[in-house]
Design an enzyme around this catalytic site. Structure first.
Site, PDB file in Angstrom:
ATOM      1  CE  LYS A  39     -24.134  40.906  63.820  1.00  0.00           C
ATOM      2  NZ  LYS A  39     -23.827  39.656  64.489  1.00  0.00           N
TER       3      LYS A  39
ATOM      4  CD  GLU B  78     -18.299  43.357  59.323  1.00  0.00           C
ATOM      5  OE1 GLU B  78     -18.272  42.260  58.726  1.00  0.00           O
ATOM      6  OE2 GLU B  78     -18.319  43.475  60.555  1.00  0.00           O
TER       7      GLU B  78
ATOM      8  CG  HIS C 274     -24.726  35.485  55.726  1.00  0.00           C
ATOM      9  ND1 HIS C 274     -23.505  35.510  55.082  1.00  0.00           N
ATOM     10  CD2 HIS C 274     -25.527  36.341  55.048  1.00  0.00           C
ATOM     11  CE1 HIS C 274     -23.579  36.369  54.068  1.00  0.00           C
ATOM     12  NE2 HIS C 274     -24.795  36.869  54.020  1.00  0.00           N
TER      13      HIS C 274
ATOM     14  CD  GLU D 286     -19.946  33.784  65.330  1.00  0.00           C
ATOM     15  OE1 GLU D 286     -20.642  32.762  65.459  1.00  0.00           O
ATOM     16  OE2 GLU D 286     -20.322  34.794  64.691  1.00  0.00           O
TER      17      GLU D 286
ATOM     18  CD  GLU E 205     -21.966  37.517  65.968  1.00  0.00           C
ATOM     19  OE1 GLU E 205     -22.728  38.339  66.518  1.00  0.00           O
ATOM     20  OE2 GLU E 205     -22.390  36.473  65.443  1.00  0.00           O
TER      21      GLU E 205
ATOM     22  CG  ASN F 277     -22.405  34.440  68.854  1.00  0.00           C
ATOM     23  OD1 ASN F 277     -22.944  35.521  68.603  1.00  0.00           O
ATOM     24  ND2 ASN F 277     -22.088  33.584  67.918  1.00  0.00           N
TER      25      ASN F 277
ATOM     26  NE  ARG G  43     -26.055  32.916  71.115  1.00  0.00           N
ATOM     27  CZ  ARG G  43     -25.659  32.235  70.047  1.00  0.00           C
ATOM     28  NH1 ARG G  43     -25.272  30.976  70.172  1.00  0.00           N
ATOM     29  NH2 ARG G  43     -25.615  32.794  68.858  1.00  0.00           N
TER      30      ARG G  43
END
Ligand code: ADP
Ligand code: ADP
Ligand code: MG
Length: 655
Positions: free
Chosen positions: A116, A200, A235, A275, A293, A295, A297
């Site tokens: 990340k 963050e 989360h 995202e 981030e 993903n 996939r």
């Protein structure tokens, strides 16, 4: 196009990929561990190869065995699903070195987005807004703590290698920082073998909105609109939907542009998700979303996008991997209606969402227009401690948000599962929540309303009646000397009154049940002839070893069918102990023998299913015994025992 592919995954996603492959005339090879020898994905595939013992580290994560299985069966390509090896660039390299095709992005694209911190640095350069925070190299606590102060509390500590919401801690003030950092690092190390973190700014009234992107090997990149995954617990996504409620044209244009730019920056090919975290404290504003981030996939929640775009994303993955261009241009992709996905898990929402295991003795999924169920299990299959305890994804599609949400509520009410604790009632409560229904969802909604969303409906006399009648049948089956006698008729067999004992929580309720020759049931609470008469009930029930489950709307009530011997034993051994609710590892012990503790005080941290669970004192007391750090426990193991509380005796009786 390929003529045969191997699916390097299990459960619902393996079944999902096999279905599309079959539709396209492509033969499929499944792989399986010991625990999955008779799993649905194995049954569905044309061929299956055993790759090792049940733990994922000895089967589904062993790249060499999977590649060897592909070579041995003549598969030309490998679909990784999600989780497991799907975002492992070394696996992609190994697949390609073996002369096979990886159905997914290039190893370099995965590497660019894998961590990340590095991904955020790259996106910053590409002109994509990123979450403000510290994503540098320094890892000393003094650096991280001072960066946290600079960023301004609350902050979010994140494992740079993180996924699935693990290794993440929100910190509200500087005092809590060291403990949160230690805990995040421990979880990150255990889950990802990498304990480096970033810090963050914790975004205000956060909404999670992500954009589905798709690239091909010819330089084309399109988006397939957004999904809103703001309904989260710790989360992790709970219910997802597409499109995002309240989305404006300006916001959508800004987000999808940023997502396409992000994918182009790494020459992305295949299915991917960008995202974003959105500050929704003042509605959706095009300057208030930031990259979190990517993903690299297929996403768990991809079906909601499929429902609103009509695109089969797995089909696109196969076409793109085979070198074909994207089947549609951006102009040809449009939105139709609204879709929801609810993740059905074997977990005990009322007990802090503890993951559960068990055999799914009874399983009935909803059916009908606009309803789609993605699952990897059948009745009789087990949810084992080895894998993610997801049972199914319920997906609904409607002309608008309300229609799709109403259908989701109906679908949940039509779902019957017995044999494990399932989160159906929690999902239904969330779907029915006023704020959720209004589309006013931020990632903190579930935590704020957790008590109301997880409150269990108390069993009513109708539930007890249905359970008693079903339980009488169990007893009949067990006692029948001649198996055919039950065929002679329920009425005949129960002509004499029968005592039924049902366990409800810690209590036992006794019933007297008799059936008249005409089939009428007479049911009374209590042993005596007098007892209060209760009306028989015809609610659906499922009987399974030692239990009866009664289904009533989205609630289900499970009763134990009391066995007199077991009851006597439990009463005499009924010591004041806290037992492990599931198999796991005792990570941290926070209290010592002899210590006086208060109700609610954390006593130890149990790590199970890769998550940390804090076990707190159920009441004030003195510790008589406590598990030791590093102990491996199974469910039911005593973790903490309290000293017996002596009844205070009247002074006159002393001495
Ligand atoms: P999504 O946005 O698709 O839900 P998640 O990050 O929640 O993505 O992860 C998807 C699935 O992959 C989860 O069900 C989780 O079990 C699994 N997963 C995620 N990260 C890992 C990991 N590092 N190792 C093993 N499984 C993982
Ligand atoms: P993972 O790899 O585990 O999916 P993410 O970075 O995607 O990690 O974060 C998971 C979830 O945590 C997000 O969906 C969001 O709800 C929450 N989250 C992440 N970053 C922030 C942030 N900076 N502020 C508020 N919430 C955040
Ligand atoms: Mg994420």
């Amino acid at each position: 196009m390929f003529s045969k592919i191997l699916i390097a995954n299990r459960g619902e996603i393996a079944c999902r990929v096999i279905r599309t492959a079959r539709k396209m005339g492509i033969a499929t090879v499944a792989v399986y561990s010991d625990a999955d020898a008779r799993a649905l994905h194995v049954e569905m595939a044309d061929e299956a190869v055993h790759i090792g013992p049940s733990p994922v580290g000895e089967s589904y994560l062993v790249a060499e065995r999977i590649i060897a299985a592909a070579k041995a069966t003549g598969a030309e390509a490998i679909h990784p699903g999600y989780g497991f090896l799907s975002e492992n660039p070394d696996f992609v390299d190994a697949v390609e070195a073996a002369g096979l095709v990886f159905i997914g992005p290039s190893a370099s694209a995965i590497r660019a987005m894998g961590l990340k911190d590095a991904a955020k640095r790259l996106m910053e350069k590409a002109g994509v807004p990123v979450v403000p925070g510290y994503h540098g190299e320094g890892q000393e606590i003094v650096i991280l703590a001072s960066k946290a102060r600079e960023i301004g509390y609350p902050v979010l500590i994140k494992a740079r290698a993180g996924g699935g919401g693990k290794g993440m801690r929100k910190v509200d003030d500087p005092d809590a920082f060291p403990e949160a950092l230690a805990s995040a690092k421990r979880e990150a190390k255990a889950s990802f073998g990498d304990d480096r973190v970033l810090v963050e700014k914790y975004v205000d009234k956060p909404r999670h909105i992500e954009v589905q992107v798709f690239g091909d090997k010819h330089g084309n990149v399109v988006h397939l609109f957004e999904r809103d995954c703001s309904a989260q617990r710790r989360h992790q996504k709970v219910i997802e939907e597409a499109p995002a409620p309240g989305m404006t044209d300006a916001m959508r244009a800004a987000m999808t542009d940023a997502a396409v730019k992000a994918a182009q920056a790494i020459s992305y090919s295949g299915a991917g998700t960008i995202e974003f975290i959105v500050d929704a404290s003042d509605g959706l504003k095009p300057d208030r979303f930031w990259f979190m981030e990517m993903n690299t996939r297929l996403q768990v929640e991809h079906p909601v996008t499929e429902m609103v775009t009509g695109v089969d994303l797995v089909e696109w993955q196969l076409r793109v991997a085979a070198g074909e261009p994207l089947p549609k241009t951006q102009d040809q992709i449009s939105l139709d209606g609204h879709a929801f996905e609810a993740r059905l898990y074997a977990e005990d929402a009322a007990k802090g969402f503890l993951p559960a295991i068990g055999t799914l003795h009874h399983l009935r999924f909803p059916e009908g227009p606009g309803i789609r169920v993605e699952t990897g299990v059948r009745a009789g299959d087990a949810i084992s401690p080895f894998y993610d305890p997801m049972i199914a994804k319920l997906v609904t599609h409607g002309a608008n948000r309300k229609a799709a949400l109403d259908l989701l509520s109906e679908a949940l009410a039509d779902t019957q599962i017995a044999g494990s604790v399932v989160n159906t009632a929690f999902l239904a409560a969330l779907a029915a929540d006023a704020d959720f229904a209004a589309g006013d969802v931020d990632t903190g909604l579930i935590a704020r309303k957790q008590d109301a969303l997880t409150a269990l409906a108390e069993p009513q006399s109708a539930h007890l009646a249905a359970a008693a009648i079903a339980a009488a049948d169990i007893a009949a089956d067990r006692n029948a000397a001649d198996p055919w006698s039950s065929l002679a008729g329920y009425a005949h067999f129960h002509a004499t009154p029968k005592r039924i004992r049902l366990g409800v929580g810690d209590e036992t309720v006794t019933f007297r049940l008799s059936v008249a020759a005409n089939g009428n049931v007479d049911l009374r609470f209590g042993d005596g002839v007098e007892g209060t008469r209760i009306a028989p009930s015809r609610l659906p029930t499922a009987r399974w070893p030692g239990h009866v489950t009664v289904f009533s709307g989205t609630a289900s009530h499970t009763f134990t069918v009391a066995d007199p011997f077991a009851l006597a034993e439990a009463a005499s051994g009924g010591s004041d102990a806290l037992r492990a609710p599931m198999p796991g590892l005792v990570k941290v012990v926070r209290a010592a023998v002899g210590e006086t503790v208060e109700k609610g005080q954390p006593l130890l941290v149990l790590e199970a299913m890769k998550m940390e669970h804090t076990i707190a004192a159920p009441h004030d007391g003195v510790i008589a015994e406590i598990a030791s750090e590093g102990a491996q426990v199974t469910d039911g193991t005593v973790l903490v025992r309290f000293e017996e509380i002596e009844e205070a005796k009247p002074a006159s009786l002393l001495g």
